[in-house]
Write an enzyme that holds these catalytic residues in place. Structure first.
Site, PDB file in Angstrom:
ATOM      1  N   GLU A  39      17.076  -2.383  -3.134  1.00  0.00           N
ATOM      2  CA  GLU A  39      16.950  -2.396  -1.676  1.00  0.00           C
ATOM      3  C   GLU A  39      18.296  -2.741  -1.037  1.00  0.00           C
ATOM      4  O   GLU A  39      19.185  -3.289  -1.684  1.00  0.00           O
ATOM      5  CB  GLU A  39      15.888  -3.418  -1.239  1.00  0.00           C
ATOM      6  CG  GLU A  39      14.500  -3.172  -1.836  1.00  0.00           C
ATOM      7  CD  GLU A  39      13.852  -1.896  -1.337  1.00  0.00           C
ATOM      8  OE1 GLU A  39      14.124  -1.505  -0.173  1.00  0.00           O
ATOM      9  OE2 GLU A  39      13.085  -1.283  -2.087  1.00  0.00           O
ATOM     10  N   PRO A  75       0.797  -1.228   0.000  1.00  0.00           N
ATOM     11  CA  PRO A  75       0.000   0.000   0.000  1.00  0.00           C
ATOM     12  C   PRO A  75       0.828   1.275   0.000  1.00  0.00           C
ATOM     13  O   PRO A  75       0.308   2.348  -0.306  1.00  0.00           O
ATOM     14  CB  PRO A  75      -0.832  -0.114   1.281  1.00  0.00           C
ATOM     15  CG  PRO A  75      -0.076  -1.053   2.155  1.00  0.00           C
ATOM     16  CD  PRO A  75       0.619  -2.007   1.242  1.00  0.00           C
ATOM     17  N   GLY A 101       5.271   3.630  -4.480  1.00  0.00           N
ATOM     18  CA  GLY A 101       5.040   4.750  -5.376  1.00  0.00           C
ATOM     19  C   GLY A 101       4.306   5.877  -4.680  1.00  0.00           C
ATOM     20  O   GLY A 101       4.662   6.315  -3.602  1.00  0.00           O
ATOM     21  N   THR A 124       8.451   3.631  -8.100  1.00  0.00           N
ATOM     22  CA  THR A 124       8.933   4.858  -8.718  1.00  0.00           C
ATOM     23  C   THR A 124       9.587   4.601 -10.064  1.00  0.00           C
ATOM     24  O   THR A 124       9.362   5.332 -11.029  1.00  0.00           O
ATOM     25  CB  THR A 124       9.942   5.551  -7.785  1.00  0.00           C
ATOM     26  OG1 THR A 124       9.341   5.709  -6.499  1.00  0.00           O
ATOM     27  CG2 THR A 124      10.333   6.915  -8.321  1.00  0.00           C
TER      28      THR A 124
END
Length: 309
Positions: free
Chosen positions: A273, A11, A14, A93
């Site tokens: 990450e 959730p 972006g 993104t």
């Protein structure tokens, strides 16, 4: 018979656009005959854990989020003996992995592709005991992705990465390394390494002219040696911008494995990450390990089999 789907979404990915699109996406899945179970992630590795626990009950595992969420889902699937088909609705993104497979950025179109697209058996990477879908990297600019604040990513998109990168240029530190691969051994000082299975890294298609295939069992590795002066830095930047990866201080190679041994601990990033620090990194290409739905127009570019046909 209905097809069972586990739909996992992040959730927070972006601009949190999934919150306004969730109902429409589920309606598309139901209309196409899927029996959908929904799971929202709340923290790191949530997606991997739920797949390890329940993944084999489903025919499809579909995720919506950024490249980090996709990595967690792919990691979970790789740990299963019976692996469901994977689907991806990008909501991050940059979404390099989705871009390589021509998965639409419009979420409802990506959802429709789950029922209408082709299943592509894509290579996966293994980094020591972890997995990656498209890139493992170290050095200059690779730390930017996970250091960039989420609110910057949401507001500025790709520009946020480069704003953060500019702050770290002066901190670039070379690392002495021995690099083993299919073609031999390289030993030198390097400031950057990208080991990838993708035509796009950090939103830019540096490998576009290299005819990359994502199911050939080979990594593409881009390595930049220590730069001694601004002229050498400019030569490397010009090579990257022109996509001619042949500057004097650059190494480009393809290999089924990459083994990097360094004198000191290296900070790695995996699929954008934090990948932790290590002195010994062994990366193995796991050929055609992940079955993922893509736009069939992507196959001519990313599939070695389609190229042969």
């Amino acid at each position: 018979m209905s097809k069972k789907m586990l739909f996992i979404y992040n959730p927070m990915a972006g601009k949190e656009q999934i919150k306004n699109k969730l109902s429409e996406i589920i309606q598309i899945f139901c209309k196409e005959g899927f029996e959908v179970t929904i799971f929202a992630t709340r923290g790191r590795e949530d997606a991997t854990k739920i797949i390890e626990k329940k993944g084999e009950r489903y025919d499809y595992i579909v995720c919506s989020g950024g490249d980090g969420t996709m990595n967690e889902v792919a990691t979970g699937i790789m740990k299963l003996e019976k692996r469901p088909i994977c689907g991806y609705i990008p909501a991050g993104t940059v979404n390099d992995f989705a871009s390589s497979l021509k998965i639409p950025r419009v979420m409802k179109n990506a959802a429709s592709l789950i029922a209408d697209g082709d299943v592509f058996n894509c290579d996966m990477g293994k980094f020591n005991d972890r997995y990656f879908t498209y890139v493992a990297g170290f050095g200059a600019f690779t730390e930017v992705s996970y250091q960039t604040p989420q609110e910057w990513k949401n507001a500025l998109g790709k520009a946020a990465y480069f704003i953060e990168a500019l702050k770290h240029i002066a901190d670039i530190k070379p690392h002495h390394m021995k690099i083993e691969y299919d073609g031999g051994v390289i030993e030198d000082e390097f400031i950057l390494g990208l080991i990838s299975n993708s035509v796009s890294v950090a939103g830019y298609k540096y490998y576009e002219k290299k005819n990359i295939k994502m199911d050939d069992g080979l990594f593409e590795a881009l390595l930049i040696k220590s730069l001694k002066n601004p002229i050498e830095l400019q030569q490397v930047l010009n090579a990257l911008l022109s996509k001619q990866l042949d500057a004097e201080n650059m190494c480009y190679l393809s290999s089924s494995f990459i083994h990097i041994i360094s004198d000191d601990d290296i900070q790695w990033t995996i699929d954008g990450e934090d990948g932790g620090c290590c002195k010994d990194a062994y990366m193995q290409n796991m050929k055609e390990a992940l079955s993922i739905i893509c736009d069939r127009r992507a196959l001519a570019k990313v599939s070695s089999k389609r190229a042969i046909e």
